[in-house]
Design an enzyme around this catalytic site. Sequence first.
Site, PDB file in Angstrom:
ATOM      1  N   ASP A 237      34.587  46.590  10.712  1.00 28.37           N
ATOM      2  CA  ASP A 237      34.409  46.340   9.275  1.00 28.37           C
ATOM      3  C   ASP A 237      34.933  44.952   8.885  1.00 28.37           C
ATOM      4  O   ASP A 237      34.664  44.471   7.779  1.00 28.37           O
ATOM      5  CB  ASP A 237      35.209  47.379   8.463  1.00 28.37           C
ATOM      6  CG  ASP A 237      34.329  48.470   7.870  1.00 28.37           C
ATOM      7  OD1 ASP A 237      33.139  48.199   7.627  1.00 28.37           O
ATOM      8  OD2 ASP A 237      34.852  49.580   7.642  1.00 28.37           O
TER       9      ASP A 237
ATOM     10  N   LYS B 211      25.577  56.000   8.490  1.00 25.16           N
ATOM     11  CA  LYS B 211      26.086  55.154   9.585  1.00 25.16           C
ATOM     12  C   LYS B 211      25.998  55.911  10.918  1.00 25.16           C
ATOM     13  O   LYS B 211      25.557  55.369  11.930  1.00 25.16           O
ATOM     14  CB  LYS B 211      27.530  54.721   9.295  1.00 25.16           C
ATOM     15  CG  LYS B 211      27.641  53.709   8.159  1.00 25.16           C
ATOM     16  CD  LYS B 211      29.084  53.468   7.721  1.00 25.16           C
ATOM     17  CE  LYS B 211      29.128  52.556   6.502  1.00 25.16           C
ATOM     18  NZ  LYS B 211      30.497  52.328   5.971  1.00 25.16           N
TER      19      LYS B 211
ATOM     20  N   GLN C 157      36.319  54.833   6.084  1.00 21.77           N
ATOM     21  CA  GLN C 157      35.502  54.658   4.890  1.00 21.77           C
ATOM     22  C   GLN C 157      36.399  54.515   3.652  1.00 21.77           C
ATOM     23  O   GLN C 157      37.325  55.298   3.449  1.00 21.77           O
ATOM     24  CB  GLN C 157      34.542  55.854   4.723  1.00 21.77           C
ATOM     25  CG  GLN C 157      33.521  55.697   3.601  1.00 21.77           C
ATOM     26  CD  GLN C 157      32.528  54.561   3.826  1.00 21.77           C
ATOM     27  OE1 GLN C 157      32.214  54.192   4.949  1.00 21.77           O
ATOM     28  NE2 GLN C 157      32.025  53.988   2.739  1.00 21.77           N
TER      29      GLN C 157
HETATM   30  N1  GUN Z   1      33.249  51.261   1.173  1.00 17.27           N
HETATM   31  C1  GUN Z   1      32.338  50.474   0.580  1.00 17.27           C
HETATM   32  N2  GUN Z   1      31.828  49.594   1.458  1.00 17.27           N
HETATM   33  C2  GUN Z   1      32.428  49.841   2.638  1.00 17.27           C
HETATM   34  C3  GUN Z   1      32.305  49.264   3.934  1.00 17.27           C
HETATM   35  O1  GUN Z   1      31.557  48.312   4.188  1.00 17.27           O
HETATM   36  N3  GUN Z   1      33.094  49.814   4.892  1.00 17.27           N
HETATM   37  C4  GUN Z   1      33.953  50.835   4.642  1.00 17.27           C
HETATM   38  N4  GUN Z   1      34.691  51.280   5.638  1.00 17.27           N
HETATM   39  N5  GUN Z   1      34.088  51.382   3.456  1.00 17.27           N
HETATM   40  C5  GUN Z   1      33.321  50.881   2.463  1.00 17.27           C
END
Ligand code: GUN
Length: 300
Positions: A118, A51, A95
């Site tokens: 998110d 990311k 995350q």
């Molecule tokens: N863990 C698995 N998928 C995601 C996501 O799209 N965002 C975040 N922050 N954590 C995740």
Amino acid sequence: MLLDGKKISDEVKAELAEDVRQLVANGHRPPHLAAILVGSDGASETYVASKVKSCEKIGYSSTLVRLSENVTEQELLKEIDAINNNAEIDGLIVQLPLPKHINEQRVTERVVPEKDVDGFNPINVGKLVLGLPTFVSATPMGIIELLKRYNIETSGKHCVVIGRSNIVGTPMANLLSRNSNPGNCTVTLCHSRTKNLEAFTKQADILIVALGKAEFVTANMVKEGAVVIDVGITRVEDSTNSRGYVLKGDVKFDEVESKCSYITPVPGGVGRMTIAALLQNTLLARKNRVTHIKYQNHVS
Ligand code: GUN
């Protein structure tokens, strides 16, 4: 035919890079995404690194806040508050998953809705359910973008989603049942208590698999000509590979591929689109702020 998440996400990212160039040319700062990573789970490390790297590539600023596995919930909430109050940061992701001693619900609620790129804050989830403009959770948003860019007809189609997670299955079912394009599907949401799963999956014109079990969906579960979207990404031990593992989707790709009209590969499918969607949301967060600044200038 392959639904090429790499190719499409590269297109999306090129468009975003152009938007950033214009933003900067107009005298604004570029979008800024902050990511909080707690602990050192291998998969989470990889996702967050990717990311952050994607941000750099398209001209966004990024900040990675790394916290120890043993951080207290209070300390984590304090970090979130600091970013919430930092006017130089537009988007914040924490995350997931988080260590067991931290309450994920309290954490996702703490990220202010305006920076919740998110789309996990209950306010944004509620807006999504009502069909109001909001940050849509990145994986379902990326899948929608993929269907759109491949001109896949969804109206009137039976879409079967396997998995009812808050992050993928539930918002996916919501988005595809909406009166929109892509959308207007008849949606069946299957989960761990579904009886005779195969009876449902065999009816699917569009099958979205998001349960997190490597190679769970086999050819006998898929209708001829179906569109298959594989959200799974599991590390499976493999001593013949230099990393010691290989990545597997939730679909047994080799035997299912020939039955499908379209299928996403793993890797190179949904994962790539998830990152592209996060970057789209971050630009949106930045532009909301830009609009806000313009509005203030206008009224003063
Ligand atoms: N863990 C698995 N998928 C995601 C996501 O799209 N965002 C975040 N922050 N954590 C995740």
